[in-house]
Design a protein around this motif. Structure first.
Motif, PDB file in Angstrom:
ATOM      1  N   THR A 335       0.844  -1.202   0.000  1.00 36.18           N
ATOM      2  CA  THR A 335       0.000   0.000   0.000  1.00 36.18           C
ATOM      3  C   THR A 335       0.874   1.246   0.000  1.00 36.18           C
ATOM      4  O   THR A 335       0.598   2.215  -0.721  1.00 36.18           O
ATOM      5  N   ALA A 338       2.326   1.631  -3.455  1.00 39.46           N
ATOM      6  CA  ALA A 338       1.289   2.036  -4.412  1.00 39.46           C
ATOM      7  C   ALA A 338       0.913   3.509  -4.228  1.00 39.46           C
ATOM      8  O   ALA A 338       0.724   4.242  -5.197  1.00 39.46           O
ATOM      9  N   VAL A 356      -2.443   1.216 -11.053  1.00 39.73           N
ATOM     10  CA  VAL A 356      -1.029   1.098 -10.684  1.00 39.73           C
ATOM     11  C   VAL A 356      -0.565  -0.337 -10.932  1.00 39.73           C
ATOM     12  O   VAL A 356      -1.332  -1.294 -10.788  1.00 39.73           O
ATOM     13  N   TRP A 361       4.784  -7.109  -6.931  1.00 34.78           N
ATOM     14  CA  TRP A 361       3.827  -7.120  -5.823  1.00 34.78           C
ATOM     15  C   TRP A 361       3.247  -8.506  -5.596  1.00 34.78           C
ATOM     16  O   TRP A 361       3.063  -9.287  -6.535  1.00 34.78           O
ATOM     17  N   VAL A 383      -5.318  -2.395  -9.191  1.00 35.98           N
ATOM     18  CA  VAL A 383      -3.941  -2.712  -8.819  1.00 35.98           C
ATOM     19  C   VAL A 383      -3.537  -3.974  -9.575  1.00 35.98           C
ATOM     20  O   VAL A 383      -4.224  -5.001  -9.507  1.00 35.98           O
TER      21      VAL A 383
END
Length: 576
Positions: A335, A338, A356, A361, A383
């Protein structure tokens, strides 16, 4: 970020309805107003809402293909065929598998369950899962919380002599899988009266129909409603209609006599002495069940939910709690990364959708990260990270007023697969199509999403002075529970309050406020908590009046019930 307050007011016609409601009941004016706002003023409708009864559940045979499904299960049990209960690795899928497995194992020993590996197989029905069934001699698969889009997988299973019963609640594609039975109230030709069941809820309806067809004692099935309540809360389906009945009675089970496995999770979540509500499942119980599938294997969650002894449940609960701690560490780290990417966008104020991507990740937490970004920036968020070779997977979350599923569906020609709901969805895409996908999503959002939606808004159900927060008001509000989507916890507004004593910061990061508030020179006093609002500390410490938006909650302290206000937003004149 400043918020707008939309205070709901009644039309003249609604005021008349509220007056009629008050005249034939003992409801307080503010509660009658809230019920009218929610369209709950007709006597019969109100009775069903305030007194949810299991006898009001719909006949499960109203669901398309239910007769076919029950007939196939009865045939399998009669012929001693092997049945595989198959479900996704999230909370909804694992609770659904647990419920159906628990109920059917009373009548057959030829049964097992299967949860796909998030990383090796992905979500939904997999070729590996079908191969497992074939190798081990299963001739019937009951798929729960998945399968409605698994056309090729169900065709493959049929070629191996394996039948499918699909229990799903996701939006189907135009082409449907050739299963023996498709149980999904979202099918275009569905005649079932309620189309917002969770995946576990659909599994419950199948077992309800099975019990009816075999003259079984329904109490054994109702004992499993704690699992349905957990699925409803965790999957964020609307808490109306059948979901309200199922959640109401499921919460009662959860508080009075939870399954041994759930009791283990309740204890490691620090909820042992608390009266559990929907938010406890959403923020404490659900994430721990989910953590197993995110970090290792969803099968471990089912193993825990099926635990037969407290000792077994305790050991597995602590193991899953460790997964949850690791998940939280990854969640915080990703987080943070991001957010740094988003903050680097020079045109963030003009972007209609946030997208993003980072190939490194961890796939298991990108949905949580998408939720956090969507909440922070109040706009739809996707994401993305690398999946298997040449593929990228993504998780999307949306804000009010934008159907993210519909937007993703418009890109289906370049997607490998996708699924979800208006406010949460997932997709897999070839890396070579990533730029094209981002471009298409931005264009769709530009056409569909107004910049006015960027301003966070709070719906306020009533404006009241603090003296109206009486024991009777609290009792009547409690009757409106369980709260969730479609039946939100009432939000109140009070203007011109003051801090009785200086507010204090609290929490590990010193980002929360604790205070005691009242109207100037008046009783009563109320303890209040304002989470993530420590930026208001300086202004509140000056002793001036301010306005608050809050929920009313109760908690027990030293055996005594205490009222506290959970402050959602604060307006101080100098803060704007």
């Amino acid at each position: 970020m400043s918020h707008e307050w939309d205070i709901l007011t009644l039309t003249p016609e609604e005021k008349e309805l509220a007056n009629e409601l008050r005249s034939r009941s003992k409801l307080l004016p503010v509660v009658a107003d809230i019920l009218v706002q929610r369209g709950l003023h007709e006597p019969e409708k109100l009775k069903h809402f305030l007194e949810p009864k299991l006898s009001d559940l719909h006949d499960p045979f109203l669901m398309n293909d239910m007769h076919k499904a029950v007939k196939r299960i009865n045939k399998a049990i009669g012929n001693k065929e092997k049945i595989l209960i198959y479900g996704d690795y999230d909370v909804d899928g694992t609770t659904a598998v647990t419920l159906v497995y628990k109920f059917l194992r009373k009548v057959t020993t030829n049964i097992d369950y299967y949860i796909p590996d998030r990383y090796a197989e992905g979500s939904g029905v997999s070729t590996q899962g079908v191969d497992y069934a074939h190798r081990n001699g299963f001739s019937l698969i009951i798929a729960l919380d998945c399968g409605i889009k698994a056309v090729s997988k169900v065709e493959y299973a049929a070629s191996l002599g394996i039948d499918f019963i699909i229990c799903d609640h996701h939006v189907p594609d135009d082409v449907l899988p050739p299963a023996v039975a498709l149980l999904n109230a979202k099918l275009p030709d569905s005649t079932y009266p309620f189309d917002e069941l969770s995946g576990c809820g659909v599994g419950f309806k199948l077992m309800q129909a099975f019990a009816i067809s075999n003259g079984s004692d329904m109490r054994a099935l109702y004992d499993l409603l704690d699992l349905v309540a957990v699925s409803i809360a965790a999957d964020i389906v609307p808490l109306v209609g059948e979901n309200r009945i199922l959640a109401y009675h499921g919460l009662r089970n959860l508080n009075q006599n939870p399954a041994i496995g759930l009791k283990g999770i309740i204890e490691v979540s620090g909820l042992k002495t608390k009266e559990l509500d929907i938010s406890d499942i959403t923020f404490k119980i659900g994430p721990r069940i989910n953590a197993s599938g995110r970090m290792q294997s969803g099968r471990e969650s089912v193993d825990l939910l099926l635990a037969r002894t407290p000792k077994e449940a305790k050991a597995m609960s602590h193991h899953i709690d460790e997964y949850n701690n690791k998940r939280r560490e990854l969640d915080r780290e990703i987080t943070h990364e991001a957010k740094n990417i988003v903050e680097s966008f020079t045109d963030i104020e003009d972007r209609k959708v946030i997208i993003v991507y980072d190939p490194a990740w961890f796939k298991g937490v990108i949905g949580i990260v998408a939720s956090r970004l969507s909440e922070k920036y109040n706009r739809p968020t996707i994401v993305l990270t690398d999946a298997t070779e040449g593929l990228v997977c993504g998780s999307a979350r949306s804000s009010e007023g934008f159907d993210i599923y519909n937007c993703i569906e418009s890109c289906k020609d370049i997607l490998e697969n996708f699924g979800g709901h208006p406010y949460a969805a997932g997709m897999t895409i070839k890396k070579s199509n990533l730029h094209k996908f981002i471009k298409m999503m931005n264009e769709k959002a530009e056409q569909s999403f107004s910049t006015e939606s960027f301003i966070p808004r709070h719906r306020v159900h009533a404006e009241i002075p603090l003296k109206e927060i009486t024991p009777m008001l609290r009792r009547q509000i409690k009757k409106l529970a369980p709260f969730g989507p479609g039946n939100e916890k009432p939000v109140f507004c009070t203007r011109g309050v003051v801090c009785v004593t200086p507010p204090r910061v609290m929490g590990r990061k010193k980002n929360h406020l604790k205070m005691v508030v009242s109207m100037p020179g008046e009783m009563p006093f109320f303890q209040a908590f304002a989470y993530n609002q420590s930026d208001a500390l300086t202004a509140l410490s000056k002793g001036q009046e301010f306005d608050i938006l809050y929920n009313i909650e109760e908690h027990s302290s030293m055996g005594k019930k205490m009222v506290q206000l959970i402050i959602i937003d604060i307006h101080v004149p100098e803060m704007g």
